[in-house]
Design an enzyme around this catalytic site. Structure first.
Site, short mmCIF file in Angstrom:
data_model
loop_
_atom_site.label_atom_id
_atom_site.label_comp_id
_atom_site.label_asym_id
_atom_site.label_seq_id
_atom_site.Cartn_x
_atom_site.Cartn_y
_atom_site.Cartn_z
N ASP A 146 32.07 16.97 58.68
CA ASP A 146 31.14 15.85 58.65
C ASP A 146 29.70 16.33 58.51
O ASP A 146 28.89 15.68 57.87
CB ASP A 146 31.28 14.99 59.92
CG ASP A 146 32.40 13.98 59.75
OD1 ASP A 146 33.16 14.11 58.77
OD2 ASP A 146 32.52 13.07 60.58
N HIS A 149 48.42 41.63 31.11
CA HIS A 149 47.45 40.64 31.57
C HIS A 149 48.04 39.73 32.63
O HIS A 149 47.46 39.50 33.69
CB HIS A 149 46.96 39.81 30.37
CG HIS A 149 45.98 38.75 30.75
ND1 HIS A 149 46.35 37.46 30.98
CD2 HIS A 149 44.64 38.83 30.95
CE1 HIS A 149 45.29 36.76 31.30
NE2 HIS A 149 44.22 37.57 31.29
N ARG A 156 39.94 53.41 38.73
CA ARG A 156 39.26 52.41 39.55
C ARG A 156 40.20 52.04 40.66
O ARG A 156 41.41 52.30 40.58
CB ARG A 156 38.89 51.18 38.71
CG ARG A 156 40.08 50.55 38.04
CD ARG A 156 39.69 49.39 37.14
NE ARG A 156 40.88 48.90 36.44
CZ ARG A 156 40.86 47.98 35.49
NH1 ARG A 156 39.70 47.49 35.08
NH2 ARG A 156 41.96 47.56 34.93
N LYS A 199 33.56 50.90 35.86
CA LYS A 199 34.17 51.86 34.95
C LYS A 199 33.23 53.04 34.71
O LYS A 199 33.63 54.21 34.81
CB LYS A 199 34.50 51.16 33.62
CG LYS A 199 35.25 52.05 32.63
CD LYS A 199 35.29 51.44 31.23
CE LYS A 199 36.25 50.28 31.11
NZ LYS A 199 37.58 50.71 30.61
N ARG A 233 32.99 49.68 25.44
CA ARG A 233 33.66 48.77 26.38
C ARG A 233 32.66 48.22 27.39
O ARG A 233 31.70 48.88 27.75
CB ARG A 233 34.71 49.51 27.20
CG ARG A 233 35.86 50.08 26.43
CD ARG A 233 36.70 50.93 27.38
NE ARG A 233 37.41 51.95 26.64
CZ ARG A 233 38.73 51.89 26.37
NH1 ARG A 233 39.45 50.87 26.81
NH2 ARG A 233 39.31 52.83 25.69
N SER A 270 30.91 21.92 69.75
CA SER A 270 31.83 22.34 68.70
C SER A 270 31.28 21.77 67.40
O SER A 270 31.12 20.55 67.27
CB SER A 270 33.23 21.82 68.98
OG SER A 270 34.08 22.19 67.91
N TYR A 304 33.69 30.94 69.37
CA TYR A 304 35.01 30.88 68.75
C TYR A 304 34.97 30.06 67.47
O TYR A 304 34.01 29.32 67.23
CB TYR A 304 36.03 30.26 69.72
CG TYR A 304 35.82 28.80 70.01
CD1 TYR A 304 36.37 27.82 69.18
CD2 TYR A 304 35.07 28.39 71.10
CE1 TYR A 304 36.17 26.48 69.44
CE2 TYR A 304 34.86 27.05 71.37
CZ TYR A 304 35.41 26.09 70.54
OH TYR A 304 35.19 24.77 70.77
N GLY A 325 40.17 42.26 30.91
CA GLY A 325 40.44 41.45 29.73
C GLY A 325 39.45 40.34 29.47
O GLY A 325 39.60 39.56 28.55
N CYS A 378 34.92 23.69 64.50
CA CYS A 378 36.27 23.16 64.33
C CYS A 378 36.45 22.45 63.00
O CYS A 378 37.41 21.74 62.81
CB CYS A 378 36.64 22.24 65.49
SG CYS A 378 35.61 20.78 65.59
N MET A 435 36.11 40.60 28.94
CA MET A 435 35.08 40.87 27.96
C MET A 435 35.65 41.73 26.85
O MET A 435 36.78 42.20 26.93
CB MET A 435 33.88 41.50 28.64
CG MET A 435 33.17 40.45 29.49
SD MET A 435 31.78 41.13 30.37
CE MET A 435 32.57 42.38 31.31
#
Lengths: 900, 900
Positions: free
Chosen positions: A797, A468, A346, A26, A96, A792, A878, A105, A858, A107
């Protein structure tokens, strides 16, 4: 001396747009607008560095802050011709927050600061409007009491003490609206409010404007760490360390009379992206009235009729701003006695639909370039373009049956059906237990964030397109209908009455966020336009604007990306979907999914229950033709693209029942003694199956399984080749931790390949590689690459083992996220410093041994844009993800390439 | 041209002792002895390179091998004055394996090679002993048939076809012993053996000596990969790649008549280490007769009386060898017609007792230096010095009761009691199910290796101190009584009769490997002499030779090592034991062990079942004084040494019962509803508890637990300090994967420290650190070291996560070891390339951030000598192991330092 305070006003400013980190969004934009010659009330910004210092030093400010603020106030006074605390012509201020990223909204804000029993007289004199002055004073005391002095109730169930007094006053006066109260009423209220403050806090309301100012600044800094802000930051990945700036600015008033107004607008439609001014205003109102959604404002088009000159002036400013910022802007303005002031600009938040449309349009308008368009959209926003819409026939039927209950504002496009709940907590609870829910509120507030996030759709009775509810829904990509005034909601009875019908908690409704319709019951959905074009062929490409945006963006993305995108698919139909989405091969075909199918599971079980190799081979022989058929189907769809097939991975007990009833039943089917089966189930039980007998460990103990699977692959590939289809199998051995494991499995695969070649005379090109999903595999990747032709990374895991964390057991994950132990769930976005480091080590070591090693990923991270970026950075070939994530990954890959 | 063949003979040799890798141990030493002027029958060695080439090239030899062999044979012929295949004076050869490391009895040997129907006449003429010649011929055909032509039975249950024919011949002749057969009988047997070969193989026995030679060479190379050899290599960590050499040597005969003998001897006692010639010989026998244990030989002392000159000559050779090799030697000799030939010398295998004694003695004799002494012993051999011995009173009672059944040779010192089994398979099976077993055999053979390894003790009826049983037992460190002729074993009835008593399979016996006694029943054991001195004080140091050796070696080890040795102990008594063994602190005190004690478990459960923090705090308050008492006791014992205390680690469900009966019972005790308790147990259940809610994850979700433990530590330390005891706590947070986890726990610990200091006015020095037991912790050690003042690598869990391998579930481990997928069990010896790499990364990254970071290891690897070496190499400060492994670790640390 460090500079902490940045002045702006009267056409020149200390800051500018590129100082967002220091001044917040802002503040930077107020400075920028000032520099652009756009009318902005003078003010100054206290930088984010002060916030950081404030938190680091026990809520103490830097020493020189006070003097810098005084100096800035003097400049503001000089520009505005007013004086802070002056009896006759007082300077009034807004205070502000303004963080680096917008947190609407989240703060707190204080308006009309500087008013007290003395200066209010000056305001009366200046405005010549006593009622306005006392209303402003009343609002200020209330806000200050709530925010700075802490009188705001903590939960939704409690009442704001000021609202209680206000209601009492209205009742006493026998009026319904605030606007019906007189100047005298409001004057009394100011005193009553102050008495309430004294009662609750034991202190008098501060009359001294300086004290007011510092109280407000402190409150804004404190609000950086309130619960809502913390939740919001978490949801939006905003680091705590950024801090907020504080913007102190001269007040201008949209509520001095009917020649005043205040508005919020977008330079394009933030829901659909259409190129038209879009917004709302309220006459004789303060800005908070528009955003809070307490009054439903007028559409901006009305302004054109009511005040054509102002509308034209606004139009010029919009064009100036879009040409300057090269993006859709979200602005706040105030009209004080016909004079237009811009309070904020903004980059406007937008839905995914709008983001794509605006980006594509702006390229076509010549405002931005293709690569800028790619940077402009978040890959995840693409989800919205793929999201289901209501089945048109079903919806028409509902319309004809009179089931359309009402129509509100189309604040968040898309179609959602679900059970009605009336508060955010219920939305969370119900969603957690698997219900689809529509959160229905009179209006939403920052306290509702979690519930909104959990709901499928949001419906409000009050508030406009910039309320809001609408803002947050757009940002979250939620389906939302806002400001649907026809709803009469009763929180206590947990029901709403609309068009004479009563909808109770738990009843199904459907909301169309694209049209604003609210419909009784659950309307079935159909695929989005993009899917209708791509997958169903039921819509011609040229008939869909949405598809056009998708197609343009994908075309541009493919031009810039270097990562290939593959898909995880086990079946021909999934593979076909992935191809339609642009997948360039299969990165993970899990063969065990095929084993679970009804016609196979019996043979699989027979194999498991066999006591010897001969028995296992007999069972496997039955599976062979089915597996071959599976692979043939996939090769056909993937004609000419590689297909990575993983040999059997899960522990064998997953294929057996564990409940005693089921065991007895199966024993009957399999014609074995229940006790024998029970014993087998018991023998296969593991305390930590994730770390147990699975992956290549199966193929090493039971080589005949790998042998069967390899044969199915080579025979299927051979069949395809005979028909002129190019099958490119890549055989992937899972859970390898030691090169010897891979060597052992390689021997089997290669000898089966030779055998099939001998039988058919046809040579199949194939690669043999491994999944790197154990830390040891990554650490010894140089050894493993001696055998593996590709890697891959199985990051699911790998995350589990690197963290020592079972995905199924992470009951403490919420504690970890709320205590900010982990910045985010490592199963969602790749943990770069731990898991990512191992991936890097694996790639580097692997390529040391084998320069042209093909490397992909993957795990589920393959469809996460942040992880895709990481994969690009470390030089993977990839990523592979689920079919519906393929376009997202394509876009993410392009953005990663452009980010370099 | 590569040299493959190395000649030796007549005082000069191509090779020498330091060429073991190329020539094998036997070949290198034959060359060395030749060079030393010791009488060695001429011969040549085919190098290990040929073995490797043979296996790499489909059992093909290098091209030039044949010509090099021919040339070497010509040299042998020239030195020995004989001719290979000659009718009159034939050169006969032995063909033996000889690997880099000794593998006694594992591979095959052929003797008397070169005999056929023609050359046997030459042997008759030369020896003037027809019976001897035909006996030699008969033995040759039998060995050749067994080994080269594959007629040897594969299992112990089958009969050797040649033995069947031999038995038949003895029966037909009505004689009992081989020696009673005449020359004619033997001549017939040769023909019968050849007919058997023709019948079984379809081929004639090869008459051509060249063909015989190449057949034998091939068989030796093949034997490198027979099952016994594979098992032996696995047990002894001998790499497959080493290969074996082949030694071809002129035959000399110890069985030409009563002026001939053959013997095996050691320069010192291989059981006790005493400095005296030790060995056995057989008159009129071939060497194999001594080693095989088929005849019980004479002790070497007898030779002094029978052939004093030969004995003296042997004595000179022994001294020459010990002075040359500076170690105890194991030699084979043959006396052919009063002429002494040395057939082999090698470093003698010895028991742990002997290794220590010989090393200490040799230092005191000035033969070797202290550091050589340290290098001379394997740290694990120290176990034998600590091993229990029989309770003298109990044993005396057994002796008085007449329960001593017999006395054999004290072949493997120590005391063992167990159930009798009569074959190796049973020994394995019974031991697996947890029985202590004594393997009783007439004699053992290489097929028994696995069973011997599984048994607690070995008892044989036949064979001397150098028999297979004795050699292998010594090497394995097994307790063994050999050659106990009083046993009459009946394998079929599974019983033995001794001293008129029948001992059946499963009956208990006790064997004293130090005295050779075999005793009925199970005699209780008491601590070894070293423990009697160190722990019990029941023996004066000067009264124990064993303690002297221990003490010397430890003193020397401490002089050379740089690694500190700590212990893992949870209780004062364990801590005291560890101190006696030289532990320099506690590296891991597991606090949960304390939680399981009877008086605490109830409060622990109360804590777990509490629904809120207040309830948990109330339960923890009850635990606090008990924990404090635990720590106080440990600090007192460790006065001045650091004590690393790990905060609570195991998942909470470990403290609750899981069986329904127990749940109901506990619910009664705890006064809660069984269903509520059942639900709690259910809630805490995890699919992979190893990767679940444990370690610091507990302390993060329940900070009050860490708080209580920290308080107990600081209060205990304060109490000690008041009494002048120096408590040095190191508080260790387990299972940290992210620095934020450690930060969160640090905050608690540090604030408790401050609080206790405030309450008592006493400052406690302490360190705060973490266990590195997750890959992520090692990979982000630089971040973690910002908080941690020390690291302790928990290599148990680190191995589990790095390999993705649950220790409790590794049912496939045997398959992996037998297929040689893993070189060894990674839970026993640290996996250097995977887990070790992570440890290295962790140390390096940790020290990048904190230069003086204290780093140790506290997994079970801390007591494994190979892992200790690794820890030294990568610069750890200490290792921590169980109390009884402390001296082993001290020695291993010294060896590691010396190895640099």
């Amino acid at each position: 001396m460090s500079k902490y305070v940045y002045f702006f006003g009267s056409g020149k400013a200390d800051g500018q747009a590129n100082m967002k980190n220091l001044l917040g969004g802002k503040g930077a934009n107020l400075a920028e607008m000032t520099n652009l010659g756009i009318p902005v009330p003078a003010g100054f910004t206290i930088s984010t560095e002060v916030c950081t210092a404030y938190y680091d030093n026990d809520s103490q400010y830097p020493e020189t802050l006070a003097s810098q603020v005084s100096e800035a106030i003097a400049q503001v006074e000089s520009v505005m011709g007013t004086k802070f605390g002056d009896h006759d012509n007082p300077l009034l201020l807004s205070v502000r927050s303004g963080a680096r990223a917008s947190m609407p909204g989240m703060m707190d804000t204080i308006l009309n600061l500087g008013l007290n029993d003395t200066t209010v007289q000056g305001l009366i004199a200046q405005s010549n409007n006593e009622r306005f002055a006392y209303d402003s004073y009343r609002r200020f005391v209330q806000m200050y009491g709530d925010v700075v002095l802490g009188l705001k109730p903590e939960s939704q169930d409690e009442h704001d003490p000021f609202e209680v007094l206000l209601d009492a006053k209205k009742q006493a006066r026998g009026v319904e609206n605030d606007t019906d109260l007189t100047a005298e009423d409001l004057k009394e209220l100011v005193q009553e409010f102050k008495a309430e403050i004294k009662k609750k806090t034991g202190h008098d309301f501060p009359e001294d404007p300086q004290e007011q100012l510092w109280g407000a600044v402190g409150a804004v800094f404190s609000s950086w760490n309130n619960d809502r802000a913390i939740v919001y930051r978490k949801l939006n990945d905003i680091p705590y360390e950024w801090g907020t700036a504080v913007n102190v600015q001269s007040m201008v008033f949209g509520n001095m009379g009917d020649d005043c107004a205040t508005g919020v607008a977008f330079t394009r439609d933030p829901s659909t992206g259409e190129k038209e001014f879009y917004g709302e205003y309220l006459k004789n109102a303060q800005g908070e009235d528009v955003v809070a959604g307490t009054r439903t404002p007028q559409p901006i088009s009305q302004l054109k009729e009511e005040m054509p000159e102002v509308y034209a002036q606004l139009g010029d400013i919009y064009i100036k701003l879009e040409n300057h910022y090269k993006d859709m802007q979200d602005v706040e303005f105030t009209l004080q006695r016909d004079r237009l002031w811009m309070l904020q600009t903004r980059t406007g938040k937008r839905t995914g639909f709008a983001a794509f449309r605006i980006a594509v349009d702006m390229v076509e308008e010549g405002l931005i370039t293709e690569d800028e368009a790619i940077r402009r959209v978040e890959p995840d926003q693409l989800n919205q373009l793929l999201r289901p819409i209501f089945d048109a026939n079903e919806k028409r039927a509902a319309q004809e049956d009179g089931r359309v209950l009402a129509t509100g504002l189309n604040a968040g496009p898309g179609a959602a059906a679900g059970k009605v709940v009336f508060n955010a907590d219920d939305a969370e609870t119900w969603a957690k237990r698997g219900d689809h829910v529509i959160l229905v509120r009179v209006e939403t507030s920052p306290e509702d964030i979690r519930g909104m996030s959990a709901a499928d759709g949001i419906l409000t009775a009050r508030g406009g397109m910039t309320s809001h509810a609408a803002l947050v829904a757009r940002q979250m990509g939620k389906i939302c209908v806002a400001g649907c005034g026809a709803l009469h909601i009763d929180y206590v009875k947990r029901e709403m009455v609309v068009s004479g019908k009563t909808v109770k908690e738990g009843d199904y409704i459907s909301i169309d966020g694209t049209t604003g319709e609210v419909i009784e019951g659950a309307i079935p959905t159909i695929p989005s336009e993009v899917l209708q074009v791509l997958l169903q062929g039921s819509l011609a490409p040229e008939d869909s604007e949405l598809y056009h945006c998708y197609d343009r963006m994908m075309t541009w993305a493919d031009k810039y990306r270097s990562l290939k995108i593959r898909t995880n698919a086990d079946q021909p139909d999934q593979s076909a979907t992935a191809r339609a989405f642009g997948a360039e091969g299969i990165g993970l075909c899990r063969t065990e999914h095929m084993f679970f199918e009804e016609d196979r599971i019996e043979s699989v079980r027979e194999m498991i229950l066999s006591d010897d190799e001969a028995g296992r081979r007999a069972a496997l022989a039955k599976l062979l033709p089915m597996q071959r058929e599976d692979f043939r189907g996939i090769f056909e769809v993937m004609d000419g693209f590689p297909v990575t097939i993983r040999t059997l991975d899960p522990p064998l007990h997953e294929f057996l029942p564990h409940e005693d009833d089921a065991i007895v039943e199966l024993a009957g089917v399999m014609n074995v003694a229940p006790d024998a089966l029970r014993q087998k189930v018991e023998d296969l039980k593991e305390s930590n199956p994730m770390l147990g007998h699975r992956g290549c460990r199966l193929g090493i103990v039971f080589p005949e399984i790998t042998e069967m699977q390899a044969r199915a692959i080579f025979e299927a590939a051979t069949e395809c080749q005979k028909k002129g289809i190019k099958a490119l199998p890549e055989i992937m051995i899972p859970l390898v931790g030691h090169v010897n494991e891979l060597k052992a499995q390689e021997q089997i695969v290669r000898s089966v390949a030779e055998a099939v070649k001998g039988e058919t005379g046809i040579t199949i090109e194939y690669d043999l590689g491994t999944m790197i999903e154990l830390p040891r595999a990554a650490l010894t990747a140089d050894e493993i690459a001696e055998v593996a032709e590709f890697f891959s990374f199985g990051t699911n895991d790998l995350t589990q083992t690197t963290f020592g964390l079972s995905r199924d057991d992470a009951k403490f994950l919420p504690d970890y996220l709320s205590q900010e132990i982990w910045p985010e769930d490592p199963f969602v976005s790749i943990d770069r410093s731990g898991v990512g480091e191992l991936v890097k080590i694996g790639v580097e070591k692997g390529r040391t041994t084998r320069k042209n090693l093909k490397v992909g990923i993957c795990g589920e991270h393959g469809g996460d844009p942040d992880s895709v970026e990481f994969c690009h950075q470390i030089g993977l070939n990839y990523v592979s993800c689920s079919p519906y994530r393929v376009p997202i990954a394509r876009l993410a890959a392009a953005r990663a390439a452009l980010a370099e």
